[in-house]
Design an enzyme around this catalytic site. Structure first.
Site, mmCIF file in Angstrom:
data_model
loop_
_atom_site.group_PDB
_atom_site.id
_atom_site.type_symbol
_atom_site.label_atom_id
_atom_site.label_comp_id
_atom_site.label_asym_id
_atom_site.label_seq_id
_atom_site.Cartn_x
_atom_site.Cartn_y
_atom_site.Cartn_z
ATOM 1 N N ARG A 201 -0.157 5.989 -3.992
ATOM 2 C CA ARG A 201 -1.278 5.125 -3.664
ATOM 3 C C ARG A 201 -0.752 3.705 -3.494
ATOM 4 N NH1 ARG A 201 -3.785 8.799 -2.395
ATOM 5 N NH2 ARG A 201 -5.902 9.442 -2.881
ATOM 6 N N GLU B 298 -4.910 -1.102 3.026
ATOM 7 C CA GLU B 298 -4.983 -0.325 4.273
ATOM 8 C C GLU B 298 -6.312 -0.601 4.967
ATOM 9 O OE1 GLU B 298 -4.431 3.800 3.315
ATOM 10 O OE2 GLU B 298 -2.477 3.465 2.388
ATOM 11 N N HIS C 211 -0.519 6.667 5.818
ATOM 12 C CA HIS C 211 -1.177 7.443 4.771
ATOM 13 C C HIS C 211 -1.533 8.848 5.264
ATOM 14 C CE1 HIS C 211 -3.742 6.855 0.887
ATOM 15 N NE2 HIS C 211 -3.238 8.079 0.957
#
Length: 345
Positions: free
Chosen positions: A207, A232, A249
């Site tokens: 993460r 993000e 991601h």
């Protein structure tokens, strides 16, 4: 019954249509107004599920088709008698394959023997456990770090964080947590970044926020592979430019993982509504036998899926979200009939 579903949830129309009326929206567009008359909310990671979203709504079941939990206020759901289910582990195989593919490519391009390297795996849950099993099958020595598991299970082969950070290859697979005895937020920080040096290979496939990016961007490493970022899609472009692979991601974005995320929520919703499952749904992913006829592991893995195209896709960072939402088809290794033996375990 009315369902609001993130339109990036895999095959949502096929899997959930029998439950009632579906309203599909992009995850970032799901807001308080859109869920007011919904009974069920099914999301991915781009929807913040909290009081602001749900206050005044009829929602009594929330399902998250991704493994992460930091986008969901579980206490608010519990306190308001809203059932919550998260598809923990749904993408674990995909992420483990992502990391192994990178290691194999790096070994070839940088001319090292991965069997002579140590692999520090920080976070040995669903992903870390699968990665460790594959690494062990390939003869890579692993250094496993997971204080919450260590405290509960007294695992003699686990190491402390400093030892894991001193490995040749360091990869993070923790959830993002902010409290408790072992918070993972800024786990790699100014107090321990000295363990990372110019020969370290560092992965973040966990993460954003697990590593302090302001320090990371100033630290000389051998290679960085970054799939998860703070802020993000407004990612750190210094880190992006300098990374070997900088991906949006998507480490866990195999077809299998996305299906399993939806399917696990489907199972939970069936249990919640006392609905009999449709046995055909479990077989929704069936590409047949796919063949790879390469004589080495690197070319085999890159024919299955060349992750470098994910880096190329976000050279223009404005493509980050669109590429995630429209990610190319990628099947996991077990679907393939391969001339070269794959580390499937």
């Amino acid at each position: 019954m009315k369902l609001v579903i993130d339109d990036a949830c895999y095959a949502y129309d096929t899997i959930f249509s029998d439950f009632g009326e579906i309203r599909a929206l992009p995850g970032r567009s799901i807001n308080n107004a859109s869920v007011q008359d919904a009974d069920v909310l099914i999301v991915r990671s781009r929807t913040r599920v909290n009081q602001s979203l749900l206050q005044g709504s009829k929602v009594k079941f929330v399902g998250s088709t991704v493994a992460g939990l930091d986008h969901v206020d579980q206490k608010y759901l519990h306190d308001n008698d809203i059932t919550f289910f998260s598809a923990q582990g749904c993408n674990s195989m995909a992420v483990a394959e992502f990391v192994i593919s990178a290691i194999v490519n790096l070994a070839d391009e940088l001319e090292f023997d991965y069997q002579e390297k140590t692999l520090g795996i920080i976070g040995v849950g669903n992903v870390g456990s699968r990665l460790a099993a594959k690494a062990n099958l390939m003869g890579i020595k692993t250094l496993l770090n997971d204080p919450p598991r260590q405290a509960q299970e007294d695992l003699p082969d686990f190491v402390d964080l400093d030892v894991a950070l001193s490995a040749d290859i360091v990869t993070f697979h923790t959830p993002l947590t902010f409290d408790g005895k072992h918070p993972s937020y800024q786990l790699l920080n100014e107090g321990n970044f000295h363990h990372i040096n110019d020969q370290s290979i560092v992965f973040n496939a966990a993460r954003g926020g697990v590593i302090v990016e302001d320090i990371w961007q100033k630290t000389q490493t051998k290679v960085n592979i970054i799939d998860c970022w703070e802020n993000e899609p407004n990612i750190n472009q210094t880190l992006q430019t300098n990374a070997y692979w900088a991906t949006p991601h998507i480490a866990g974005h195999s077809v299998d993982a996305k299906f399993m995320g939806s399917f696990m929520v489907y199972e939970a919703l069936c249990a919640f509504t006392n609905t009999k499952q449709d046995d055909s749904i479990v077989n929704l992913i069936n590409p047949g036998i796919l063949s790879v006829k390469q004589d080495n592991l690197k070319d085999t893995l890159n024919q299955i899926y060349d992750f470098k195209q994910d880096t190329a896709a976000i050279t223009n960072v404005d493509n980050f979200e669109d590429y995630r939402r429209n990610y190319p088809i990628r099947y996991e290794w077990h679907h393939f009939d391969s001339t070269t033996v794959l580390p499937i375990v």
